[in-house]
Structure formats: structure tokens, C-alpha cells
Design a protein around this motif. Structure first.
Motif, PDB file in Angstrom:
ATOM      1  N   MET A 115       0.881  -1.309  -0.045  1.00  0.00           N
ATOM      2  CA  MET A 115       0.002   0.032  -0.028  1.00  0.00           C
ATOM      3  C   MET A 115       0.856   1.295   0.002  1.00  0.00           C
ATOM      4  O   MET A 115       2.033   1.176  -0.099  1.00  0.00           O
ATOM      5  N   CYS A 116       0.348   2.388   0.050  1.00  0.00           N
ATOM      6  CA  CYS A 116       1.040   3.672   0.225  1.00  0.00           C
ATOM      7  C   CYS A 116       0.286   4.304   0.872  1.00  0.00           C
ATOM      8  O   CYS A 116      -0.898   5.091   0.661  1.00  0.00           O
ATOM      9  N   GLY A 117       0.848   4.686   2.502  1.00  0.00           N
ATOM     10  CA  GLY A 117      -0.062   5.536   3.433  1.00  0.00           C
ATOM     11  C   GLY A 117       0.675   6.835   3.518  1.00  0.00           C
ATOM     12  O   GLY A 117       0.129   7.732   4.545  1.00  0.00           O
ATOM     13  N   ARG A 118       1.752   6.979   3.247  1.00  0.00           N
ATOM     14  CA  ARG A 118       2.715   8.247   3.445  1.00  0.00           C
ATOM     15  C   ARG A 118       3.701   8.473   2.362  1.00  0.00           C
ATOM     16  O   ARG A 118       4.355   7.293   1.734  1.00  0.00           O
ATOM     17  N   PHE A 119       3.941   9.579   1.931  1.00  0.00           N
ATOM     18  CA  PHE A 119       4.934   9.747   1.078  1.00  0.00           C
ATOM     19  C   PHE A 119       5.567  11.087   1.133  1.00  0.00           C
ATOM     20  O   PHE A 119       5.028  11.825   2.071  1.00  0.00           O
ATOM     21  N   ALA A 120       6.347  11.558   0.258  1.00  0.00           N
ATOM     22  CA  ALA A 120       7.023  12.907   0.314  1.00  0.00           C
ATOM     23  C   ALA A 120       7.168  13.379  -1.135  1.00  0.00           C
ATOM     24  O   ALA A 120       7.349  12.632  -2.123  1.00  0.00           O
ATOM     25  N   LEU A 121       7.275  14.638  -1.072  1.00  0.00           N
ATOM     26  CA  LEU A 121       7.734  15.480  -2.410  1.00  0.00           C
ATOM     27  C   LEU A 121       8.581  16.634  -1.995  1.00  0.00           C
ATOM     28  O   LEU A 121       7.919  17.727  -1.468  1.00  0.00           O
ATOM     29  N   THR A 122       9.780  16.479  -2.181  1.00  0.00           N
ATOM     30  CA  THR A 122      10.687  17.290  -1.651  1.00  0.00           C
ATOM     31  C   THR A 122      11.508  18.233  -2.839  1.00  0.00           C
ATOM     32  O   THR A 122      12.466  19.073  -2.601  1.00  0.00           O
ATOM     33  N   ALA A 123      11.179  17.493  -4.044  1.00  0.00           N
ATOM     34  CA  ALA A 123      11.869  18.400  -5.492  1.00  0.00           C
ATOM     35  C   ALA A 123      10.996  19.756  -5.411  1.00  0.00           C
ATOM     36  O   ALA A 123      10.140  20.102  -4.888  1.00  0.00           O
ATOM     37  N   THR A 124      11.840  20.585  -6.000  1.00  0.00           N
ATOM     38  CA  THR A 124      11.460  22.262  -6.248  1.00  0.00           C
ATOM     39  C   THR A 124      10.176  22.236  -7.249  1.00  0.00           C
ATOM     40  O   THR A 124      10.351  21.248  -8.350  1.00  0.00           O
ATOM     41  N   PRO A 125       9.548  23.228  -7.251  1.00  0.00           N
ATOM     42  CA  PRO A 125       8.462  23.379  -8.558  1.00  0.00           C
ATOM     43  C   PRO A 125       9.100  23.383  -9.769  1.00  0.00           C
ATOM     44  O   PRO A 125       8.538  22.683 -10.673  1.00  0.00           O
ATOM     45  N   ASP A 126      10.403  23.816 -10.174  1.00  0.00           N
ATOM     46  CA  ASP A 126      10.744  23.886 -11.571  1.00  0.00           C
ATOM     47  C   ASP A 126      11.494  22.375 -11.613  1.00  0.00           C
ATOM     48  O   ASP A 126      10.971  22.057 -13.014  1.00  0.00           O
ATOM     49  N   GLN A 127      11.797  21.670 -10.845  1.00  0.00           N
ATOM     50  CA  GLN A 127      12.192  20.223 -10.894  1.00  0.00           C
ATOM     51  C   GLN A 127      10.987  19.451 -11.391  1.00  0.00           C
ATOM     52  O   GLN A 127      10.905  18.524 -12.458  1.00  0.00           O
ATOM     53  N   THR A 128       9.899  19.727 -10.435  1.00  0.00           N
ATOM     54  CA  THR A 128       8.579  19.094 -10.860  1.00  0.00           C
ATOM     55  C   THR A 128       7.895  19.300 -12.388  1.00  0.00           C
ATOM     56  O   THR A 128       7.609  18.341 -12.984  1.00  0.00           O
ATOM     57  N   THR A 129       7.910  20.477 -12.387  1.00  0.00           N
ATOM     58  CA  THR A 129       7.201  20.843 -13.987  1.00  0.00           C
ATOM     59  C   THR A 129       8.082  20.275 -15.046  1.00  0.00           C
ATOM     60  O   THR A 129       7.451  19.772 -15.993  1.00  0.00           O
ATOM     61  N   THR A 130       9.409  20.233 -14.821  1.00  0.00           N
ATOM     62  CA  THR A 130      10.351  19.703 -15.921  1.00  0.00           C
ATOM     63  C   THR A 130       9.880  18.252 -16.025  1.00  0.00           C
ATOM     64  O   THR A 130       9.712  17.657 -17.170  1.00  0.00           O
TER      65      THR A 130
END
Length: 261
Positions: free
Chosen positions: A1-16
Motif C-alpha cells: 500500500m502507500c499510506g505516506r509519501f514525500a515530495l521534496t523536489a522544487t516546483p521547477d524540477q517537478t514541472t520539467t
């Protein structure tokens, strides 16, 4: 399952990575939990003829999908995950699987090895080579009895690959960049046409790092929860015990989990 996760990349990295033109600015989030807002990416945004702009768009949705036919959300379970093997047939996910398939950007996820009926050792599971990963997601817009609307979503899961199987028997479905367009294309790609994407990611893609029990509490939301921690196998005489990372008080940039409710 997936009950917790993280997103620590910058907005620029994510859009690219996701092929977006832009995205709303957001802080690093180290401990994203159910009912909190998560970023989802959809395809099908209108664009002018000849435009080079992406047809993908992002939005924040509540993590916990609510089907449109639910009458009383208080009596309905929190659907944070959708089993990929049965999503196309299940009443809760069937419509979203056909019309609203999404991508969920993440830097990794957390999983716990069960110890009887209790959670045991926690693990931070991240791409071995670093960077961002995209989980397969489903979105549904729920109309509340009062007339307001709420975008909700779930992360799809599949059988765990050998990197994760010793911890848990399920893991999030990973969609690779070369498959983004096909997965998001709900106009010409029926669920059966993308069923081959709903498989465990290849062995060696993830690495699982043992971490302390700080991650168990949503209030702990800083980078220290991802630090490596191995509990002692036994309390041996003269053997120093591992020191847990220092707890940080809630507040400040690291603790901003952007609650919608």
C-alpha cells in the motif's frame, strides 16, 4: 500500500519532469498523509491550434477518493489506495479509471514492516538514483450535498517487487516518463489499453532505508524523518544504542503540510 509519501523536489524540477508549463509554488513536504492535499497531473487541457504549450495541468486534490455516488461521507471508508488489478471493475474506481487517470509526483514513500498487529520498522523508499517518481493516480470530483465540489484522489498500488516484498506485499504503481502520455490519455486509451502499465516497477529501481518512528506522527514533518536509523537487534552489554534524530517542533517551513481542512 502507500499510506505516506514525500515530495521534496522544487516546483521547477517537478514541472520539467512532468512536462508541465507551470505549477503552483509549494514547499518541500516530507510527511504527506491521507486527507491532506496532494498534487495530481491530468491531460486534456485545451490549447490553441499550433501552440507549443503542454496539454497537461496540475491541481491539488484531497488524498482520499470519494466516488460521486456516495451519499454520506461519514459512513464511507477513506480510499487512499486503489488496487490496480481490480480498479477497472470496482464501482468506486471504474469511472475514474476510464476518464480521470492522473500522475502523482513524489520523491519516495514510506512503508512499515509489520510486527504482529503493530507497525514495526519504518522505511523510506526512494528511487535508487534519486530524482522524482510519478505514481499512477485516479481522481474524482465529489459534489457535497450543500453544493460545493471537492477534488479527491487515490494512488494505485500493485504487488511489491523484490526490493519491497520483504517489507510489504504492496507498492505504488510507477509510471515512467515515456508512458506518461499513454497513461494520461483517457480519450483514446481505454483502461484495458493501459493495463500493461499497472505492474511492479523493475527490480533495483527503489532502495529502502530504515528510518526512526518519527515518521509515525504527521506532526513530524521535517527532513530528519528520512535519516537512516537501525534499531538494535538486542541490548548487548557495553553496546551503545542508536540515537534518534532530534525532534523538531511543529511550525516553520518544514512543517507546512498545507492542510485543506
Amino acid at each position: 500500500m502507500c499510506g505516506r509519501f514525500a515530495l521534496t523536489a522544487t516546483p521547477d524540477q517537478t514541472t520539467t519532469f512532468l512536462g508541465l508549463d507551470d505549477i503552483e509554488p509549494f514547499p518541500a513536504r516530507y510527511n504527506i498523509a491521507p486527507t491532506q492535499p496532494i498534487t495530481m497531473v491530468l491531460s486534456g487541457a485545451p490549447k490553441a491550434p499550433g501552440s507549443n504549450r503542454s496539454d497537461r495541468s496540475s491541481l491539488l486534490v484531497r488524498w482520499g477518493l470519494i466516488p460521486t455516488w456516495v451519499k454520506d461521507t461519514r459512513q464511507f471508508p477513506l480510499l487512499i489506495n486503489a488496487r490496480s488489478e481490480s480498479a477497472a471493475e470496482k464501482a468506486s474506481f471504474r469511472t475514474a479509471m476510464r476518464h480521470r487517470r492522473t500522475l502523482v509526483p513524489a520523491s519516495g514513500f514510506y512503508e512499515w514492516r509489520q510486527a504482529g498487529s503493530r507497525k514495526g520498522q519504518a522505511y523510506w523508499v526512494r528511487p535508487r538514483n534519486g530524482g522524482i517518481v510519478a505514481f499512477a493516480g485516479l481522481m474524482e470530483t465529489y459534489a457535497e450535498p450543500g453544493g460545493s465540489e471537492m477534488d479527491t484522489g487515490a494512488i494505485m498500488t500493485t504487488a511489491a517487487n523484490p526490493d519491497i516484498a520483504h517489507i510489504h506485499d504492496r507498492m505504488p504503481v510507477v509510471i515512467h516518463p515515456e508512458d506518461f502520455s499513454r497513461w494520461l490519455d483517457c480519450r483514446s486509451q481505454e483502461p484495458r489499453a493501459v493495463a500493461d502499465l499497472l505492474r511492479p516497477v523493475e527490480e533495483g529501481f527503489f532502495e529502502a532505508i530504515p528510518v526512526s518512528d518519527l515518521v509515525n506522527k504527521v506532526a513530524n514533518s521535517g527532513p530528519e524523518i528520512q535519516e537512516r536509523f537501525v534499531a538494535p537487534a538486542a541490548d548487548l552489554p557495553g553496546e551503545p544504542k542508536p540515537v534518534k534524530p532530534a525532534r523538531k517542533k511543529p511550525g516553520g517551513d518544514d512543517a507546512d503540510q498545507m492542510s485543506l481542512f
